[in-house]
Design a protein around this motif. Structure first.
Motif: not given
Length: 76
Positions: A6-11, A13-16, A22-24, A37-39
Motif C-alpha cells: 500500500l505504501a509503495r502504491s501511494i508513493l 502514484r503521488y511522487c513517482p 524506475r528503470n532500476a 500502472q504508472l506507464n
C-alpha cells in the motif's frame, strides 16, 4: 523494499521516482505492477491531451506550455 504494498502504491502514484530509478526498480518483482500502472496512466493521459489539444488548436500552433505538458506525459 521495506515499504508494504500500500505504501509503495501511494508513493508511486503521488511522487513517482525519476526515470533512471524506475528503470532500476523495474527489475524487482515488487515494483513491476506499479510501473505498469504508472506507464499505462501516463500513456492514457498523453492520448487524451493529444486529442484535446488537436481540437483546441486546429489551425494555430500549440502553445509552448501545453506542448511541454504533453512532452512530460509522453516521455516519462
Amino acid at each position: 523494499l521495506r515499504l508494504n504494498k500500500l505504501a509503495r502504491s501511494i508513493l508511486f502514484r503521488y511522487c513517482p521516482p525519476p526515470r533512471e530509478m524506475r528503470n532500476a526498480l523495474a527489475k524487482q518483482p515488487a515494483f513491476t505492477d506499479l510501473l505498469t500502472q504508472l506507464n499505462n496512466s501516463r500513456a492514457k493521459t498523453a492520448k487524451s491531451l493529444t486529442g484535446k489539444y488537436a481540437k483546441l488548436f486546429k489551425n494555430d500552433p500549440i502553445d509552448r506550455d501545453m506542448e511541454l505538458n504533453l512532452i512530460f506525459y509522453r516521455d516519462m
